[in-house]
Write a protein that holds these residues in place. Structure first.
Motif, PDB file in Angstrom:
ATOM      1  N   VAL A 150      93.085  -8.708 110.184  1.00 12.47           N
ATOM      2  CA  VAL A 150      91.987  -7.817 109.825  1.00 12.47           C
ATOM      3  C   VAL A 150      92.349  -7.278 108.451  1.00 12.47           C
ATOM      4  O   VAL A 150      93.429  -6.704 108.266  1.00 12.47           O
ATOM      5  CB  VAL A 150      91.825  -6.650 110.822  1.00 12.47           C
ATOM      6  CG1 VAL A 150      90.771  -5.653 110.316  1.00 12.47           C
ATOM      7  CG2 VAL A 150      91.461  -7.162 112.206  1.00 12.47           C
ATOM      8  N   THR A 151      91.478  -7.499 107.474  1.00 14.75           N
ATOM      9  CA  THR A 151      91.714  -6.950 106.144  1.00 14.75           C
ATOM     10  C   THR A 151      90.704  -5.831 105.920  1.00 14.75           C
ATOM     11  O   THR A 151      89.492  -6.031 106.067  1.00 14.75           O
ATOM     12  CB  THR A 151      91.693  -8.039 105.045  1.00 14.75           C
ATOM     13  OG1 THR A 151      91.991  -7.446 103.783  1.00 14.75           O
ATOM     14  CG2 THR A 151      90.385  -8.792 104.978  1.00 14.75           C
ATOM     15  N   LEU A 152      91.218  -4.628 105.659  1.00 15.39           N
ATOM     16  CA  LEU A 152      90.392  -3.425 105.601  1.00 15.39           C
ATOM     17  C   LEU A 152      89.883  -3.120 104.197  1.00 15.39           C
ATOM     18  O   LEU A 152      90.646  -3.103 103.232  1.00 15.39           O
ATOM     19  CB  LEU A 152      91.196  -2.217 106.079  1.00 15.39           C
ATOM     20  CG  LEU A 152      91.451  -2.100 107.564  1.00 15.39           C
ATOM     21  CD1 LEU A 152      92.378  -0.922 107.841  1.00 15.39           C
ATOM     22  CD2 LEU A 152      90.153  -1.941 108.326  1.00 15.39           C
ATOM     23  N   TYR A 153      88.592  -2.841 104.142  1.00 18.08           N
ATOM     24  CA  TYR A 153      87.939  -2.368 102.922  1.00 18.08           C
ATOM     25  C   TYR A 153      87.115  -1.131 103.246  1.00 18.08           C
ATOM     26  O   TYR A 153      85.971  -0.997 102.842  1.00 18.08           O
ATOM     27  CB  TYR A 153      87.067  -3.474 102.312  1.00 18.08           C
ATOM     28  CG  TYR A 153      87.892  -4.574 101.715  1.00 18.08           C
ATOM     29  CD1 TYR A 153      88.401  -4.472 100.426  1.00 18.08           C
ATOM     30  CD2 TYR A 153      88.219  -5.700 102.453  1.00 18.08           C
ATOM     31  CE1 TYR A 153      89.194  -5.466  99.875  1.00 18.08           C
ATOM     32  CE2 TYR A 153      89.013  -6.704 101.917  1.00 18.08           C
ATOM     33  CZ  TYR A 153      89.493  -6.575 100.640  1.00 18.08           C
ATOM     34  OH  TYR A 153      90.286  -7.564 100.112  1.00 18.08           O
ATOM     35  N   LEU A 154      87.712  -0.226 104.023  1.00 22.06           N
ATOM     36  CA  LEU A 154      87.098   1.049 104.379  1.00 22.06           C
ATOM     37  C   LEU A 154      88.088   2.151 104.036  1.00 22.06           C
ATOM     38  O   LEU A 154      89.274   2.044 104.370  1.00 22.06           O
ATOM     39  CB  LEU A 154      86.821   1.133 105.885  1.00 22.06           C
ATOM     40  CG  LEU A 154      85.829   0.162 106.502  1.00 22.06           C
ATOM     41  CD1 LEU A 154      85.892   0.245 108.026  1.00 22.06           C
ATOM     42  CD2 LEU A 154      84.432   0.465 106.016  1.00 22.06           C
ATOM     43  N   ASN A 155      87.601   3.231 103.417  1.00 18.99           N
ATOM     44  CA  ASN A 155      88.538   4.313 103.121  1.00 18.99           C
ATOM     45  C   ASN A 155      88.961   4.989 104.423  1.00 18.99           C
ATOM     46  O   ASN A 155      88.272   4.864 105.446  1.00 18.99           O
ATOM     47  CB  ASN A 155      87.954   5.283 102.087  1.00 18.99           C
ATOM     48  CG  ASN A 155      86.819   6.125 102.624  1.00 18.99           C
ATOM     49  OD1 ASN A 155      86.940   6.739 103.673  1.00 18.99           O
ATOM     50  ND2 ASN A 155      85.715   6.164 101.903  1.00 18.99           N
ATOM     51  N   PRO A 156      90.109   5.662 104.428  1.00 19.63           N
ATOM     52  CA  PRO A 156      90.661   6.219 105.662  1.00 19.63           C
ATOM     53  C   PRO A 156      89.691   7.100 106.449  1.00 19.63           C
ATOM     54  O   PRO A 156      89.681   7.053 107.685  1.00 19.63           O
ATOM     55  CB  PRO A 156      91.870   7.023 105.186  1.00 19.63           C
ATOM     56  CG  PRO A 156      92.314   6.290 103.963  1.00 19.63           C
ATOM     57  CD  PRO A 156      91.030   5.846 103.301  1.00 19.63           C
ATOM     58  N   SER A 157      88.852   7.874 105.788  1.00 22.99           N
ATOM     59  CA  SER A 157      87.927   8.756 106.508  1.00 22.99           C
ATOM     60  C   SER A 157      86.874   7.974 107.282  1.00 22.99           C
ATOM     61  O   SER A 157      86.316   8.470 108.256  1.00 22.99           O
ATOM     62  CB  SER A 157      87.251   9.733 105.545  1.00 22.99           C
ATOM     63  OG  SER A 157      86.430   9.038 104.624  1.00 22.99           O
ATOM     64  N   ARG A 158      86.603   6.748 106.906  1.00 24.97           N
ATOM     65  CA  ARG A 158      85.616   5.911 107.597  1.00 24.97           C
ATOM     66  C   ARG A 158      86.254   5.010 108.656  1.00 24.97           C
ATOM     67  O   ARG A 158      85.547   4.390 109.436  1.00 24.97           O
ATOM     68  CB  ARG A 158      84.860   5.047 106.582  1.00 24.97           C
ATOM     69  CG  ARG A 158      84.171   5.895 105.531  1.00 24.97           C
ATOM     70  CD  ARG A 158      82.763   5.573 105.162  1.00 24.97           C
ATOM     71  NE  ARG A 158      82.014   4.732 106.043  1.00 24.97           N
ATOM     72  CZ  ARG A 158      81.642   3.494 105.745  1.00 24.97           C
ATOM     73  NH1 ARG A 158      81.972   2.934 104.613  1.00 24.97           N
ATOM     74  NH2 ARG A 158      80.912   2.804 106.594  1.00 24.97           N
ATOM     75  N   GLN A 159      87.574   4.924 108.674  1.00 26.43           N
ATOM     76  CA  GLN A 159      88.258   4.017 109.598  1.00 26.43           C
ATOM     77  C   GLN A 159      88.293   4.511 111.036  1.00 26.43           C
ATOM     78  O   GLN A 159      88.328   3.706 111.972  1.00 26.43           O
ATOM     79  CB  GLN A 159      89.693   3.765 109.131  1.00 26.43           C
ATOM     80  CG  GLN A 159      89.787   3.001 107.849  1.00 26.43           C
ATOM     81  CD  GLN A 159      91.207   2.968 107.311  1.00 26.43           C
ATOM     82  OE1 GLN A 159      92.168   3.239 108.033  1.00 26.43           O
ATOM     83  NE2 GLN A 159      91.344   2.651 106.032  1.00 26.43           N
ATOM     84  N   LYS A 160      88.290   5.817 111.237  1.00 25.30           N
ATOM     85  CA  LYS A 160      88.485   6.403 112.573  1.00 25.30           C
ATOM     86  C   LYS A 160      87.563   5.786 113.622  1.00 25.30           C
ATOM     87  O   LYS A 160      87.986   5.510 114.743  1.00 25.30           O
ATOM     88  CB  LYS A 160      88.301   7.920 112.516  1.00 25.30           C
ATOM     89  CG  LYS A 160      88.746   8.633 113.777  1.00 25.30           C
ATOM     90  CD  LYS A 160      88.627  10.124 113.646  1.00 25.30           C
ATOM     91  CE  LYS A 160      89.795  10.834 113.203  1.00 25.30           C
ATOM     92  NZ  LYS A 160      91.002  11.060 113.699  1.00 25.30           N
ATOM     93  N   ASP A 161      86.308   5.540 113.261  1.00 18.90           N
ATOM     94  CA  ASP A 161      85.346   4.964 114.203  1.00 18.90           C
ATOM     95  C   ASP A 161      85.712   3.541 114.630  1.00 18.90           C
ATOM     96  O   ASP A 161      85.129   3.015 115.589  1.00 18.90           O
ATOM     97  CB  ASP A 161      83.942   4.937 113.590  1.00 18.90           C
ATOM     98  CG  ASP A 161      83.359   6.324 113.390  1.00 18.90           C
ATOM     99  OD1 ASP A 161      83.811   7.277 114.067  1.00 18.90           O
ATOM    100  OD2 ASP A 161      82.449   6.464 112.552  1.00 18.90           O
ATOM    101  N   TYR A 162      86.643   2.911 113.933  1.00 18.06           N
ATOM    102  CA  TYR A 162      86.984   1.515 114.195  1.00 18.06           C
ATOM    103  C   TYR A 162      88.377   1.329 114.804  1.00 18.06           C
ATOM    104  O   TYR A 162      88.775   0.201 115.063  1.00 18.06           O
ATOM    105  CB  TYR A 162      86.874   0.703 112.898  1.00 18.06           C
ATOM    106  CG  TYR A 162      85.497   0.796 112.294  1.00 18.06           C
ATOM    107  CD1 TYR A 162      84.451   0.011 112.781  1.00 18.06           C
ATOM    108  CD2 TYR A 162      85.231   1.683 111.272  1.00 18.06           C
ATOM    109  CE1 TYR A 162      83.178   0.110 112.241  1.00 18.06           C
ATOM    110  CE2 TYR A 162      83.951   1.788 110.728  1.00 18.06           C
ATOM    111  CZ  TYR A 162      82.936   1.001 111.225  1.00 18.06           C
ATOM    112  OH  TYR A 162      81.679   1.102 110.691  1.00 18.06           O
TER     113      TYR A 162
END
Length: 120
Positions: free
Chosen positions: A60-72
């Motif tokens: 999984v390569t992430l392109y979401l800032n930390p504040s948006r990651q929680k939901d995932y």
């Protein structure tokens, strides 16, 4: 070995790193699936707007800032990837701890650099 990759935070905008990562992964013959806010296609890869239960995800390569990651968090863990790549600006100590507790390897790196240096 094909490292089937989920680009989480995929964008249709050609000037976004997630878009370029999809292109480079495809160019390097990796199987790619993608999730983003808007559906569309990048280099033949459909960007899904629904969290699908993908099978056999290696990376999984992430392109979401930390504040948006929680939901995932739960979703990422449920995929049981071999690794999660935190691209620049996505580093998240809270998610690091969750991944570590679930024995999922993670690294703070750049997917594009890893591809260009044959370290992916």
């Amino acid at each position: 070995m094909n490292k089937r990759t989920l680009v989480l935070g995929a964008s249709l905008k050609p000037n976004r790193y997630s878009n370029y990562a999809i292109q480079r992964l495809v160019d390097n013959n990796f199987e790619v699936v993608a999730f983003g806010l808007k559906t569309g296609t990048v280099s033949g890869v459909t960007i899904d707007t629904e969290l699908l239960p993908y099978k056999e995800i290696h990376t999984v390569t992430l392109y979401l800032n930390p504040s948006r990651q929680k939901d995932y968090y739960d979703y990422i863990v449920s995929l049981k990837p071999k690794r999660v790549i935190f691209n620049p600006g996505t580093e998240n100590p809270e998610l690091f701890s969750i991944l570590k507790a679930n024995n999922i390897h993670f690294e703070a790196a750049c997917t594009l650099v890893l591809l260009s240096t044959n370290q992916y």
